[in-house]
Each structure stands twice: as structure tokens, then as C-alpha cells.
Write a protein that holds these residues in place. Structure first.
Motif, PDB file in Angstrom:
ATOM      1  N   ALA A  26       0.827  -1.207   0.000  1.00 21.83           N
ATOM      2  CA  ALA A  26       0.000   0.000   0.000  1.00 21.83           C
ATOM      3  C   ALA A  26       0.864   1.261   0.000  1.00 21.83           C
ATOM      4  O   ALA A  26       0.479   2.295  -0.540  1.00 21.83           O
ATOM      5  N   GLU A  27       2.080   1.174   0.593  1.00 17.38           N
ATOM      6  CA  GLU A  27       2.951   2.352   0.680  1.00 17.38           C
ATOM      7  C   GLU A  27       3.714   2.622  -0.609  1.00 17.38           C
ATOM      8  O   GLU A  27       4.166   3.733  -0.853  1.00 17.38           O
ATOM      9  N   VAL A  28       3.878   1.613  -1.442  1.00 16.45           N
ATOM     10  CA  VAL A  28       4.658   1.770  -2.663  1.00 16.45           C
ATOM     11  C   VAL A  28       3.888   2.637  -3.645  1.00 16.45           C
ATOM     12  O   VAL A  28       2.720   2.379  -3.948  1.00 16.45           O
ATOM     13  N   ASP A  29       4.560   3.680  -4.158  1.00 14.95           N
ATOM     14  CA  ASP A  29       3.932   4.590  -5.117  1.00 14.95           C
ATOM     15  C   ASP A  29       4.377   4.202  -6.521  1.00 14.95           C
ATOM     16  O   ASP A  29       5.521   4.439  -6.910  1.00 14.95           O
ATOM     17  N   SER A  47       3.159   5.293  -9.388  1.00 21.03           N
ATOM     18  CA  SER A  47       3.152   6.398 -10.346  1.00 21.03           C
ATOM     19  C   SER A  47       4.413   7.251 -10.260  1.00 21.03           C
ATOM     20  O   SER A  47       4.718   7.988 -11.188  1.00 21.03           O
ATOM     21  N   ALA A  48       5.154   7.164  -9.167  1.00 23.18           N
ATOM     22  CA  ALA A  48       6.368   7.965  -9.020  1.00 23.18           C
ATOM     23  C   ALA A  48       7.432   7.460  -9.991  1.00 23.18           C
ATOM     24  O   ALA A  48       7.588   6.255 -10.194  1.00 23.18           O
ATOM     25  N   PRO A  49       8.177   8.381 -10.612  1.00 18.29           N
ATOM     26  CA  PRO A  49       9.215   7.938 -11.557  1.00 18.29           C
ATOM     27  C   PRO A  49      10.363   7.284 -10.797  1.00 18.29           C
ATOM     28  O   PRO A  49      10.854   7.811  -9.812  1.00 18.29           O
ATOM     29  N   ARG A  50      10.782   6.120 -11.295  1.00 19.47           N
ATOM     30  CA  ARG A  50      11.885   5.440 -10.620  1.00 19.47           C
ATOM     31  C   ARG A  50      13.201   5.974 -11.173  1.00 19.47           C
ATOM     32  O   ARG A  50      13.289   6.391 -12.331  1.00 19.47           O
TER      33      ARG A  50
END
Length: 159
Positions: free
Chosen positions: A84-87, A89-92
Motif C-alpha cells: 500500500a505504501e509503494v507509489d 506512479s512515481a518515476p523510478r
């Protein structure tokens, strides 16, 4: 010949601690352990909580760890993240190899674009070579045409 003879010198010379120095350090350590407990007893209502915290700290550390406070900045504990904490949509962040590969592709595309426009040294050399070859071919074509006309004129004159 090396310092240690045929076999060479290995490491530093041994250094032994003075027994008096060891005794003095042990006494200082005991005093440090006793003084924080004495101060906390005089504080009042948080006696039980603080003493239980001290006991848990001393139980966790074993051997030399209890004697020396060490904070190693390179030793970072890995914290696992929940799904649940992993985003997503954030660019890796890209690795160094991936960044270099992308940069190489972009530079190649930039070069090809300039090459097609005729702005690179190689493109200019190619265009100059092509111009020379075109001129040679045109000259050869004119010669052939002239020879053909001469031949035709000779055949007409013989009739």
C-alpha cells in the motif's frame, strides 16, 4: 632485504595495554553505569519505566557493544515497504548503465539529424566525394556521347 627477513614484514608490532590503564577504564565504566541510575531514581514518578528501558538496552547489547557507542553511517537497515505504501506512479531512478544507454541513443540521433542536414564533417566529406563522382560520371557520359556521334558520323560518311 625486507624488514622481517626472508619472509617479509607482516603487520604492525604488537601493542599491549597497561593493566593499570585497563583497571582505570573498568572503574570509569562502572561509575557511568551507576550514575545514570542514581539520577533517575531521584526524578520521581518514571522510575519503573526508565529502569526497564535500561535493562532492555543492556540485554540487547552483548560483548564489546555495551562498552562502545558506535554509529556507523554506512550500516543502514533495510526497511521493507508494504504494498500500500509503494507509489507506482512515481518515476523510478534509472541506473547508471540505463542513463548511459539513453544518453548514447540520444547523441546518436542528434548526430544522424546533423549528418542528414550536412552539418557534420563526415557529411561534408561525403557530399564533396559525391560531387566529384557526379562530375566524373558526367564527363564520362559526354565522352561516350561524343564517341557515339563520331561513330555515327563516320558510318554516314562511308555510305
Amino acid at each position: 632485504m625486507p624488514r622481517g627477513g626472508k619472509r617479509g614484514h607482516k603487520g604492525r608490532g604488537k601493542q599491549f595495554s597497561n593493566p593499570d590503564e585497563i583497571d582505570r577504564q573498568m572503574k570509569a565504566q562502572k561509575e557511568l553505569e551507576e550514575n545514570p541510575n542514581a539520577e533517575k531514581e531521584g526524578s520521581g514518578d518514571s522510575d519503573d519505566e526508565s529502569s526497564s528501558e535500561d535493562d532492555s538496552d543492556s540485554r540487547k547489547r552483548s560483548g564489546v557493544e555495551g562498552l562502545i557507542e558506535i554509529e556507523n553511517p554506512n550500516r543502514v537497515s533495510q526497511k521493507s515497504k508494504k504494498v500500500a505504501e509503494v507509489d507506482v506512479s512515481a518515476p523510478r531512478e534509472l541506473s547508471r548503465r540505463e542513463r548511459e544507454e539513453i544518453e548514447k541513443q540520444k547523441s546518436k540521433e542528434r548526430y544522424m539529424k546533423l549528418h542528414l542536414e550536412g552539418k557534420t564533417e563526415q557529411a561534408r566529406a561525403d557530399l564533396a566525394r559525391l560531387a566529384i563522382i557526379k562530375k566524373q560520371r558526367e564527363d564520362a557520359a559526354k565522352k561516350r556521347d561524343d564517341l557515339k556521334k563520331d561513330k555515327d558520323d563516320d558510318t554516314k560518311a562511308k555510305r
